[in-house]
Write an enzyme that holds these catalytic residues in place. Structure first.
Site, short mmCIF file in Angstrom:
data_model
loop_
_atom_site.label_atom_id
_atom_site.label_comp_id
_atom_site.label_asym_id
_atom_site.label_seq_id
_atom_site.Cartn_x
_atom_site.Cartn_y
_atom_site.Cartn_z
N GLU A 104 0.64 5.74 -0.08
CA GLU A 104 -0.24 6.90 0.04
C GLU A 104 -0.14 7.77 -1.21
O GLU A 104 0.96 8.04 -1.70
CB GLU A 104 0.18 7.74 1.26
N LYS A 155 0.86 -1.19 0.00
CA LYS A 155 0.00 0.00 0.00
C LYS A 155 0.90 1.23 0.00
O LYS A 155 1.94 1.23 0.65
CB LYS A 155 -0.89 -0.02 1.24
N GLU A 206 -8.90 7.37 4.33
CA GLU A 206 -8.66 7.76 5.72
C GLU A 206 -9.15 9.20 5.96
O GLU A 206 -8.79 10.13 5.23
CB GLU A 206 -7.15 7.66 6.06
#
Ligand code: KIV
Length: 267
Positions: free
Chosen positions: A115, A113, A182
C-alpha cells in the site's frame, strides 16, 4: 487462458481491452476453486486478518501469517498469477521490503503488493530491481485505518485527486505491473485508468477500471457479519454452512434418540 499467467499476461489483457477479474484466496481449496473457475489473478490479501483470523483490521497481520497462507494457496499450483500482500510495517525501508518480498516469493507468491504511492518509491524500486513483479495499491489504504480513524473514500477533494494521479503515475514509472484502486471516487479512478499505461484493478471504485478485485469471502457470503456496500454476494455460503450443520446435528440427534429408545425397549 490455459497456460500459466504472468504479470506480463495481465498487462496484455488491458492492451487487448479484456477486463481483469481478481479475487482473494487464503488457502489451498479456495485458490484451487478460483483457478478452476478461470480467475486469472489471485491475491493472498492481508484481508485474511479479518475474514480468516478474526482480527479487527489488517494492522495485526504478520509476515509469518502471510507466509503460512501463501504456502497453502500456492499448493493449489494455480495457472492464475498468485500474489501476496506485504503486511503492515513489513516494508518500511527498501532493504526490509526486499527481504520480506523475497520471503513471500519463497512461500509461493509470484508478485507482491504494497500500500502507498510516492512515499514508498524506494521500496518499490528495490523490489522490482530484485526481479519481483510489483502491484501498487492506492486510494483507501486499509493499513492506515488506525491513523485515519476509519475507511474513507479517496479522491473527493482536488488535493486527493491530484495526489492519486501523481502516485499512480509514479508507481507506473517505477515499473509496477498493475495498481489496485480501493474506494477511489469513480471519476478519479476512470481518469487514472486513462492516464497510466498499466492496468488498474478497482475495488469499490466504479466500473471505469481495467479490472475488478473483491475479497472472495464477501462475494460468496462467507463472512456474513459485514458486507461492503459495493458487493452483491453471488452465494450464501455462511447460511448454507449453518443450515448443513443444523441439519446434520438434527440427524445425529435423531439417531441418538432412536438408539436410546431401542436401549429402553431392550430394558
Ligand atoms: O487485502 C486484500 O484482500 C486486498 C484486496 C481487497 C485488494 O488488498
Amino acid at each position: 487462458m490455459n497456460s500459466k499467467i504472468t504479470a506480463e499476461a495481465i498487462r496484455a489483457m488491458r492492451a487487448r481491452g479484456e477486463k481483469i477479474a481478481a479475487l482473494t484466496a487464503y488457502d489451498y481449496p479456495m485458490a484451487k476453486m478460483l483457478d478452476e473457475a478461470g480467475i486469472p489473478l489471485i491475491l493472498v490479501g492481508d484481508s485474511l486478518g479479518m475474514v480468516v483470523l478474526g482480527y479487527p483490521d489488517t494492522t495485526h497481520v504478520t509476515m509469518a501469517e502471510m507466509e503460512h497462507h501463501v504456502r497453502a494457496a500456492a499448493r493449489a499450483k494455480p495457472l492464475a498469477l498468485l500474489g501476496a500482500d506485504l503486511p503492515y510495517r513489513s516494508c518500511e525501508t527498501a532493504a526490509m521490503a526486499v527481504t520480506n518480498a523475497k520471503r513471500l516469493v519463497a512461500a509461493g507468491a509470484e508478485f507482491v503488493k504494497a500500500e502507498g504511492g510516492r512515499e514508498i518509491l524506494p521500496q518499490v524500486g528495490a523490489i522490482i530491481a530484485a526481479g519481483i513483479p510489483f502491484c501498487g495499491h492506492l486510494g483507501m489504504l486499509p493499513q492506515n485505518v488506525l491513523v485515519e480513524g476509519g475507511y474513507h473514500v479517496k479522491g473527493k477533494t482536488e488535493i486527493e485527486h491530484r495526489a492519486l494521479v501523481s502516485d499512480a503515475q509514479a508507481l507506473a514509472d517505477a515499473g509496477a505491473f498493475a495498481i489496485v484502486l480501493e474506494l477511489v471516487t469513480p471519476p478519479v479512478a476512470t481518469e487514472i485508468t486513462a492516464r497510466v499505461a498499466i492496468p488498474t484493478i478497482g475495488i469499490g471504485s466504479g466500473d471505469g477500471c481495467d479490472g475488478q478485485i473483491l475479497v472472495t469471502y464477501d462475494l460468496v457470503g462467507l463472512f456474513p457479519w459485514f458486507t461492503p456496500r459495493f458487493v452483491k454476494p453471488g452465494a450464501k455460503c455462511a447460511a448454507d454452512i449453518k443450515s448443513a450443520a443444523a441439519a446434520w446435528m438434527k440427524s445425529i440427534e435423531t439417531t441418538v434418540r432412536v438408539q436410546i429408545v431401542k436401549d429402553i425397549k431392550k430394558g
